[in-house]
Design a protein around this motif. Sequence first.
Motif, PDB file in Angstrom:
ATOM      1  N   LEU A 186       0.839  -1.207   0.000  1.00 21.02           N
ATOM      2  CA  LEU A 186       0.000   0.000   0.000  1.00 21.02           C
ATOM      3  C   LEU A 186       0.876   1.261   0.000  1.00 21.02           C
ATOM      4  O   LEU A 186       0.581   2.228  -0.703  1.00 21.02           O
ATOM      5  N   LEU A 187       1.923   1.250   0.790  1.00 25.29           N
ATOM      6  CA  LEU A 187       2.834   2.402   0.821  1.00 25.29           C
ATOM      7  C   LEU A 187       3.491   2.627  -0.542  1.00 25.29           C
ATOM      8  O   LEU A 187       3.565   3.763  -1.020  1.00 25.29           O
ATOM      9  N   ASP A 188       3.956   1.545  -1.158  1.00 26.63           N
ATOM     10  CA  ASP A 188       4.578   1.660  -2.488  1.00 26.63           C
ATOM     11  C   ASP A 188       3.581   2.203  -3.502  1.00 26.63           C
ATOM     12  O   ASP A 188       3.902   3.095  -4.294  1.00 26.63           O
ATOM     13  N   ALA A 189       2.368   1.658  -3.485  1.00 25.07           N
ATOM     14  CA  ALA A 189       1.337   2.108  -4.425  1.00 25.07           C
ATOM     15  C   ALA A 189       0.972   3.567  -4.174  1.00 25.07           C
ATOM     16  O   ALA A 189       0.748   4.333  -5.120  1.00 25.07           O
ATOM     17  N   ALA A 190       0.908   3.961  -2.910  1.00 21.21           N
ATOM     18  CA  ALA A 190       0.571   5.349  -2.580  1.00 21.21           C
ATOM     19  C   ALA A 190       1.635   6.299  -3.129  1.00 21.21           C
ATOM     20  O   ALA A 190       1.309   7.375  -3.641  1.00 21.21           O
ATOM     21  N   ARG A 191       2.892   5.904  -3.055  1.00 15.83           N
ATOM     22  CA  ARG A 191       3.969   6.739  -3.615  1.00 15.83           C
ATOM     23  C   ARG A 191       3.851   6.793  -5.136  1.00 15.83           C
ATOM     24  O   ARG A 191       3.949   7.866  -5.732  1.00 15.83           O
ATOM     25  N   GLU A 192       3.666   5.624  -5.757  1.00 15.98           N
ATOM     26  CA  GLU A 192       3.582   5.550  -7.219  1.00 15.98           C
ATOM     27  C   GLU A 192       2.428   6.365  -7.771  1.00 15.98           C
ATOM     28  O   GLU A 192       2.527   6.954  -8.840  1.00 15.98           O
ATOM     29  N   GLY A 229       1.106   9.027  -6.383  1.00 15.75           N
ATOM     30  CA  GLY A 229       1.173  10.428  -5.988  1.00 15.75           C
ATOM     31  C   GLY A 229       0.406  10.782  -4.725  1.00 15.75           C
ATOM     32  O   GLY A 229       0.270  11.955  -4.396  1.00 15.75           O
ATOM     33  N   LEU A 230      -0.092   9.771  -4.028  1.00 13.10           N
ATOM     34  CA  LEU A 230      -0.794  10.033  -2.767  1.00 13.10           C
ATOM     35  C   LEU A 230       0.189  10.500  -1.703  1.00 13.10           C
ATOM     36  O   LEU A 230      -0.145  11.318  -0.849  1.00 13.10           O
ATOM     37  N   VAL A 231       1.384   9.962  -1.768  1.00 11.47           N
ATOM     38  CA  VAL A 231       2.444  10.329  -0.835  1.00 11.47           C
ATOM     39  C   VAL A 231       3.541  11.012  -1.638  1.00 11.47           C
ATOM     40  O   VAL A 231       4.039  10.476  -2.614  1.00 11.47           O
TER      41      VAL A 231
END
Length: 170
Positions: free
Chosen positions: A49-55, A57-59
């Motif tokens: 989830l963290l990786d996807a959020a970065r990819e 643009g959420l993070v």
Amino acid sequence: MSGDDDAPAWGPARRVLAAEVAEQVLLHGRSRIAVGTELGLSRFQVARLLDAARERGLVRVDIDPGADVDARRSSAVRAAHGLRRALVARDDGGVPALAAALLAETVGTGDVLGLAWSRTVNDVVGLLPRLARCTVVQLCGAYSLPWRRDGSATAVFRAAALCGGDAYPV
């Protein structure tokens, strides 16, 4: 939530979950295991989830070392010259303040601080917020200018008075 890559589309529920996971792990410093346990996820699902959020643009990570330092140019100078550390001020007028902050940060108790002669060195010493107790040595000859009330020996005495150390002017 399924941890599979073929999980449902990245809809609002998943975005909110990813935002909560990111906030707990990245802002609050909680472990992936603790966050996963609380939300019913494995640590691997939390990591995905963290990786996807970065990819997606959420993070976003915004790194700002301060208004006084140009981090990109500092890194370039350091790498180009094989230095351990290099600092480049964002503008020429900020050099004395940046140098004063660097001295306050790096000079340790018992160190010897050598000061060369220049108007900038005098300006740096005038801006020192604090200085660890050290010995202050004038490295080269003196100068004085008719329009300035300070000379290179003055900077040595001023720095030594600030830190409570010995002064050795030329």
